[in-house]
Design an enzyme around this catalytic site. Structure first.
Site, PDB file in Angstrom:
ATOM      1  N   ARG A  33       0.840  -1.212   0.000  1.00 31.46           N
ATOM      2  CA  ARG A  33       0.000   0.000   0.000  1.00 31.46           C
ATOM      3  C   ARG A  33       0.869   1.254   0.000  1.00 31.46           C
ATOM      4  NH1 ARG A  33      -3.931   0.596   5.015  1.00 31.46           N
ATOM      5  NH2 ARG A  33      -5.750   1.354   3.921  1.00 31.46           N
ATOM      6  N   ARG A  64     -19.984 -29.105  10.817  1.00 28.87           N
ATOM      7  CA  ARG A  64     -20.764 -28.893   9.597  1.00 28.87           C
ATOM      8  C   ARG A  64     -20.110 -29.542   8.385  1.00 28.87           C
ATOM      9  NH1 ARG A  64     -21.043 -24.206   6.469  1.00 28.87           N
ATOM     10  NH2 ARG A  64     -19.954 -22.993   8.041  1.00 28.87           N
ATOM     11  N   GLU A 147      -7.336 -16.832   4.225  1.00 24.15           N
ATOM     12  CA  GLU A 147      -8.278 -16.508   3.139  1.00 24.15           C
ATOM     13  C   GLU A 147      -8.251 -14.999   2.912  1.00 24.15           C
ATOM     14  OE1 GLU A 147     -12.766 -17.759   2.242  1.00 24.15           O
ATOM     15  OE2 GLU A 147     -12.609 -16.027   3.558  1.00 24.15           O
TER      16      GLU A 147
HETATM   17  P1  0O2 Z   1     -18.514 -15.948   7.218  1.00 24.05           P
HETATM   18  O1  0O2 Z   1     -19.517 -15.866   8.308  1.00 24.05           O
HETATM   19  O2  0O2 Z   1     -18.366 -14.640   6.473  1.00 24.05           O
HETATM   20  O3  0O2 Z   1     -17.172 -16.481   7.655  1.00 24.05           O
HETATM   21  P2  0O2 Z   1     -15.935 -22.544   2.823  1.00 24.05           P
HETATM   22  O4  0O2 Z   1     -17.265 -22.902   3.441  1.00 24.05           O
HETATM   23  O5  0O2 Z   1     -15.471 -21.164   3.215  1.00 24.05           O
HETATM   24  O6  0O2 Z   1     -14.881 -23.558   3.047  1.00 24.05           O
HETATM   25  P3  0O2 Z   1     -16.976 -21.782   0.312  1.00 24.05           P
HETATM   26  O7  0O2 Z   1     -18.288 -21.370   0.882  1.00 24.05           O
HETATM   27  O8  0O2 Z   1     -17.009 -22.487  -1.006  1.00 24.05           O
HETATM   28  O9  0O2 Z   1     -16.127 -22.650   1.282  1.00 24.05           O
HETATM   29  O10 0O2 Z   1     -16.022 -20.536   0.192  1.00 24.05           O
HETATM   30  P4  0O2 Z   1     -16.262 -19.202  -0.574  1.00 24.05           P
HETATM   31  O11 0O2 Z   1     -17.317 -19.318  -1.617  1.00 24.05           O
HETATM   32  O12 0O2 Z   1     -14.899 -18.775  -1.003  1.00 24.05           O
HETATM   33  O13 0O2 Z   1     -16.827 -18.253   0.574  1.00 24.05           O
HETATM   34  C1  0O2 Z   1     -16.068 -17.956   1.678  1.00 24.05           C
HETATM   35  C2  0O2 Z   1     -16.530 -16.672   2.329  1.00 24.05           C
HETATM   36  O14 0O2 Z   1     -16.884 -15.713   1.338  1.00 24.05           O
HETATM   37  C3  0O2 Z   1     -17.776 -16.804   3.163  1.00 24.05           C
HETATM   38  O15 0O2 Z   1     -17.417 -17.278   4.435  1.00 24.05           O
HETATM   39  C4  0O2 Z   1     -18.273 -15.360   3.203  1.00 24.05           C
HETATM   40  O16 0O2 Z   1     -17.492 -14.569   4.077  1.00 24.05           O
HETATM   41  C5  0O2 Z   1     -17.983 -14.911   1.787  1.00 24.05           C
HETATM   42  N1  0O2 Z   1     -19.145 -15.190   0.923  1.00 24.05           N
HETATM   43  C6  0O2 Z   1     -19.293 -16.194   0.037  1.00 24.05           C
HETATM   44  N2  0O2 Z   1     -20.467 -16.114  -0.576  1.00 24.05           N
HETATM   45  C7  0O2 Z   1     -21.110 -15.034  -0.082  1.00 24.05           C
HETATM   46  C8  0O2 Z   1     -22.392 -14.415  -0.348  1.00 24.05           C
HETATM   47  O17 0O2 Z   1     -23.185 -14.868  -1.166  1.00 24.05           O
HETATM   48  N3  0O2 Z   1     -22.691 -13.299   0.379  1.00 24.05           N
HETATM   49  C9  0O2 Z   1     -21.833 -12.764   1.296  1.00 24.05           C
HETATM   50  N4  0O2 Z   1     -22.230 -11.662   1.938  1.00 24.05           N
HETATM   51  N5  0O2 Z   1     -20.620 -13.339   1.576  1.00 24.05           N
HETATM   52  C10 0O2 Z   1     -20.277 -14.442   0.890  1.00 24.05           C
HETATM   53  P5  0O2 Z   1     -18.463 -18.073   5.328  1.00 24.05           P
HETATM   54  O18 0O2 Z   1     -17.683 -18.995   6.199  1.00 24.05           O
HETATM   55  O19 0O2 Z   1     -19.523 -18.696   4.464  1.00 24.05           O
HETATM   56  O20 0O2 Z   1     -19.139 -16.978   6.172  1.00 24.05           O
END
Ligand code: 0O2
Length: 247
Positions: A33, A64, A147
């Site tokens: 940055r 889960r 991540e």
């Molecule tokens: P939180 O509560 O934010 O931590 P994973 O379950 O992470 O192993 P996944 O779901 O295939 O695998 O991973 P992906 O698609 O890379 O998504 C990881 C994170 O991206 C999510 O973490 C969310 O933070 C964000 N994200 C993904 N999809 C969406 C969406 O549709 N809307 C929003 N607002 N955020 C999203 P978590 O653990 O699901 O939730």
């Protein structure tokens, strides 16, 4: 009892390694940055936030996703124990930043999900990278996964609102709100594209005027300079003889 204490100690070290990994990555981001700002005279990063999941949240995800209940199993099966979110000014900056981070010799990119090029059906846009960095502990080098979520301000605004709505309706968002969210996602994309175009124009203009946005460097037409010189006393609120105008 001794076994329990050992287990607790191991888990604490496990969690600490993620904290260290995040600290290391935040330093990298900060260096990028500052140097980028120095070279290009604008910051590609608007905001950075980070978190390490709580033990409860990790355990919920272990159940889960049916991940083996060992430290190695959790390390391998849950990719987002450490998370960093970077908000950028423009779409091009998200990719540029991902490249700059991924190109560093001690960073291994394990996975990339480009939800900017291919948004999720609900409209979610973001660039996700799972990276691994080595953390140098007292007795070993521990590779730590982080991540990275990189997105623009508009994408972030949308995602945080959608996240709130998602939990408010306990994951069952009413159809009407889903439609409105999709519309909002389209509006966010259009805003991002427009800002990108304006940004490119400004960058090109900076290129032709010596690369500075300093207002004194804006080329002023000669006629305007002459006009300003002639009317200087009036603009300054003084008559030619140094008195305040009109008095
Ligand atoms: P939180 O509560 O934010 O931590 P994973 O379950 O992470 O192993 P996944 O779901 O295939 O695998 O991973 P992906 O698609 O890379 O998504 C990881 C994170 O991206 C999510 O973490 C969310 O933070 C964000 N994200 C993904 N999809 C969406 C969406 O549709 N809307 C929003 N607002 N955020 C999203 P978590 O653990 O699901 O939730």
């Amino acid at each position: 009892m001794r076994q329990l204490a050992q287990l607790r100690d191991e888990f604490t070290r496990f969690m600490m390694s993620y904290e260290f990994g995040v600290a290391e990555m935040l330093t990298k981001i900060n260096i990028l940055r500052e140097e980028f700002t120095h070279i290009h005279r604008y910051s590609p990063i608007e905001h950075v936030s980070s978190r390490v999941k709580s033990a409860e949240s990790i355990l919920r995800k272990v159940q889960r996703k049916d991940v083996p209940f060992t430290l190695d199993g959790i390390r391998e099966g849950i990719q987002d124990i450490a998370g960093i979110r970077i908000t950028c000014s423009f779409i091009s900056d998200t990719y540029r930043l991902a490249e700059m981070i991924g190109g560093q010799s001690d960073v291994t990119v394990l996975e990339t999900k480009d939800y900017i090029a291919r948004p999720k059906p609900n409209g979610y846009q973001s660039l996700h990278l799972i990276v691994e960095v080595p953390v140098f502990l007292t007795d070993r080098v521990q590779p730590v996964r982080i991540e990275l979520q990189i997105r623009t301000i508009a994408m972030d605004f949308w995602a945080s609102l959608e996240h709130k709505i998602y939990y408010k309706y306990d994951r069952n968002i009413p159809e009407r709100l889903l439609d409105e969210l999709t519309e909002a996602a389209t509006a966010a994309t259009m805003l991002d594209q427009k800002m990108e175009r304006l940004h490119t124009e400004v960058e090109q203009w900076k290129g032709t005027t010596g690369g500075t946005t300093d207002r004194f460097d804006i080329p002023v037409p000669a006629e305007l300079v002459e006009l300003l010189a002639r009317h200087r006393p009036i603009i300054d609120g003084k008559n030619g003889d140094g008195r305040i105008g009109g008095q």
